[in-house]
Design an enzyme around this catalytic site. Sequence first.
Site, short mmCIF file in Angstrom:
data_model
loop_
_atom_site.label_atom_id
_atom_site.label_comp_id
_atom_site.label_asym_id
_atom_site.label_seq_id
_atom_site.Cartn_x
_atom_site.Cartn_y
_atom_site.Cartn_z
N MET A 97 4.67 -18.16 36.54
CA MET A 97 4.48 -19.19 35.51
C MET A 97 5.81 -19.85 35.22
SD MET A 97 1.99 -17.13 32.92
CE MET A 97 0.63 -16.13 33.55
N ASP B 223 -10.18 -14.23 38.49
CA ASP B 223 -8.98 -13.83 37.75
C ASP B 223 -9.14 -14.16 36.27
OD1 ASP B 223 -6.38 -13.34 36.86
OD2 ASP B 223 -5.44 -14.90 38.09
N SER C 79 -3.06 -7.24 38.22
CA SER C 79 -2.08 -8.27 37.88
C SER C 79 -0.92 -7.61 37.16
CB SER C 79 -2.71 -9.32 36.96
OG SER C 79 -1.67 -10.05 36.35
N HIS D 140 -1.37 -8.43 42.49
CA HIS D 140 -1.49 -9.83 42.07
C HIS D 140 -0.25 -10.20 41.26
CE1 HIS D 140 -3.73 -13.52 41.06
NE2 HIS D 140 -3.25 -13.39 39.83
N MET E 69 -10.52 -19.13 38.25
CA MET E 69 -10.02 -18.62 36.97
C MET E 69 -11.19 -18.45 36.01
SD MET E 69 -6.83 -18.23 37.45
CE MET E 69 -6.52 -17.63 35.79
C1 DX5 Z 1 -3.60 -15.43 33.74
C2 DX5 Z 1 -3.23 -14.69 35.01
C3 DX5 Z 1 -4.00 -13.46 35.23
C4 DX5 Z 1 -3.85 -12.41 34.16
C5 DX5 Z 1 -5.09 -11.58 34.15
O1 DX5 Z 1 -2.99 -16.68 33.76
O2 DX5 Z 1 -3.43 -15.54 36.13
O3 DX5 Z 1 -3.75 -12.93 36.52
O4 DX5 Z 1 -2.73 -11.59 34.35
O5 DX5 Z 1 -4.96 -10.63 33.12
P1 DX5 Z 1 -6.22 -10.03 32.37
O6 DX5 Z 1 -6.97 -9.18 33.36
O7 DX5 Z 1 -5.60 -9.25 31.28
O8 DX5 Z 1 -7.06 -11.17 31.88
ZN ZN Z 2 -3.34 -14.70 38.18
#
Ligand code: DX5
Ligand code: ZN
Length: 221
Positions: A35, A174, A6, A31, A136
């Site tokens: 937002m 994720d 990500s 990824h 998630m």
């Molecule tokens: C959170 C995102 C993730 C995030 C994951 O809302 O959708 O993709 O970047 O990051 P880590 O691996 O640091 O939890």
């Molecule tokens: Zn994400």
Amino acid sequence: MIIAPSILSADFARLGAECDAVLAAGADMIHFDVMDNHYVPNLTMGPMVCRALREYGVSAPIDVHLMVEPVDSLIEQFAAAGATYISIHPDGTRHLDRSLTLIRDLGCRAGLVLNPAVPVAVAEPVLSRLDMLLLMSVNPGFGGQEFISYTLEKISSARRMIDSSGLPISLEVDGGIKVHNIADVARAGADTFVVGSEIFAASEYQSVVSRLRSEAQSAIL
Ligand code: DX5
Ligand code: ZN
């Protein structure tokens, strides 16, 4: 097995080079967290950044995770900007079937994202519209949060649901995935792993990507 860094945790001032670096380190897919400061309390990147990465030369799949509301106009813009997967949350659109159909009609692969508290059964009616189910394991909005352990049970039940459907749907997870817990996520049935802070906090990406992959592989042998 797919490792998808990500880039939310990457150095935004050097985004193209960061993508090159994680892909050269053995990652499979980028990824891309979108937002909108409305669906989630954070603001990140739009379709122009996705297009810029394509023009820069990123040819790996780009996995666009839309944490936005509404979604339909951004689906169109991201399809035009070179997205491979476009994943949406069911509460980000008023007409989920229509939005998922739109993603495929525009030539992209369609994903549905379920937040931790949303039951897996929400995906059941639309399985035939999906190329990916994304669960998630943190509340969306920020990188670097802790993995919510009750989501492991949901991953297992999503794996059973996908297997019994017989459909070729990827199961992506994720949030909060690290070297120390990716094996649990793999064992529960995920095949695609989003990893943000664990990769980009490392001084050298190759060893963390290969440790993630070997941990995940060891779990399913
Ligand atoms: C959170 C995102 C993730 C995030 C994951 O809302 O959708 O993709 O970047 O990051 P880590 O691996 O640091 O939890
Ligand atoms: Zn994400």
